[in-house]
Structures are given as C-alpha cells and as structure tokens.
Scaffold this motif. Sequence first.
Motif: not given
Length: 258
Positions: A122-126, A131-134, A147-148, A171-176
């Motif tokens: 997957y691309s970093e931009q994708q 992450i922002e959408l989540l 939940a994810i 995603l984990a590093d982003a706190g998700l």
Amino acid sequence: MKAVVLVAVAALLAGCAGGPRIDSSHTSLGQDSRAQFIVLHYTSADLARSLELLEQDQVSSHYLIGESPPTIYRLVDEDRRAWHAGESEWRGRTWLNSSSIGIELVNPGYVEGPQGRLWYPYSEQQIDALIELLKDIMARHGLGPEAIVGHSDIAPQRKVDPGPLFPWKRLADAGLLPWPDAAEVARQQASFAIELPDVAWFQDQLRMQGYKVPLHGHLDLETRNVIAAFQMKYRPTRFDGEPDAQTAALLQTLNQAR
C-alpha cells in the motif's frame, strides 16, 4: 346540521392524515451507534474496476480509497447497510454488514508466482488518507481502539484481505488499535519456547481476541486458518498457521493488556 357533520368529519380526517405529534425533547442516555466495527478490505482491482463493482447491487462498501491520488469515495451513507462483510463473526456478533462500516482500499491483493503469492504493498499516501478517515469515523461513532478489524479477522475461513502487507502497526502508532508491547512479547516468548501450550489454549486465546474458532482442542484446518489470520495481522513475516512460541506470546500479551 349536515354541514356541521361534514366539517367535523373533515377535521377528523385531517387530524388522522397528519398523524400523532412526535415529541423529540427527551433523549435517552441508553444508546450508542449502530456501527460497532470498521472492516478493512482490499479490492483486488484497479480504481475503475473497483468503482464499477462497488456501484452494483451485489457488493458495496461505505468508502473506497484510491491509490494515487488517494481520493476517498463515499459510496454508501454510514447510517445505511453496505454489502461488504458477508458471512462473518467477531466477538459473538454475526453477519457484520448490519453493525459495521466497510472501507475498501484499491489494491491488487496478490498474484500467484513460482515462489508462491506475491503481495502488493500500500502507498503511504493511501494509508495516510485511511488514518484520517478512521479517526473521523471513530470520533463520530464513539468507537474505541478495538473496533478496527480486517476482513480476514471476521471471515478467516474464506478471506485474506487486507493481506500481510497492510501496515497495521502504522494504525497502532496513530492510536487507532492496540499493539503488543515488544519487550513483553520477548519475555513471554522465552517462556513459551520452553513449554508450548496445547491447541485448546490457542483456541481459547483466539476466542478472547474476537475470532470465531473451534474449541475442541484439535489443530484442524479451521483452527490453522484462524491462527494464520492473527499472524498475518501481528506477525506478517510468517503466517503459516502454526501455533508456535511467538504466536503464543503475542496472544497472551494482547489479551493480558485488555
């Protein structure tokens, strides 16, 4: 007299047509979002083909995220059910179309080669867009970090998306979502290397994570598929479905931290 009766009847009919008045001034505290999970998928197709498929009536998702540029397409309103999960189960909930939001990422998935499956990254931009959408979805629906899930989590007997190259750690590093502590995993792994738990232990630990898994104590194909789905998420370098010491350490670390 006749005129009076006609007026009365007209008034009665008008009242019935309007229906009872609905008072919305009182709100119950006993409620939450119908969306309890967010399910991540890959499309196995390019953007044009993905849009074509997801606009039909056989399969759908709430969102589709392209590759370059990573445009986010909203295909189904979040308050409506999309057809993305199919036969599925997670933490005792079945047929998760009714209780989840589906996000498809444009990605070819894999191709079969001489050395086995070749997976596409997957691309970093994708992933940044995802992450922002989540974050937005989770905030609006009051969803926590567990939940994810991936399609392979909720349907491990028939699905492998979003695949081993999906960057769950980002995603984990982003706190998700939760992630096992590396030092604790190493400590537990050393212990499990001396004595590995039996299959029934692995099945119970996977059940605690949320997977639908047999509880009969036998290492059958169904159990191997569930182990492989867990490994693909937390140890993507090796997801052979074998119940080994590192997998045991990952499971115990995650479950003890809950």
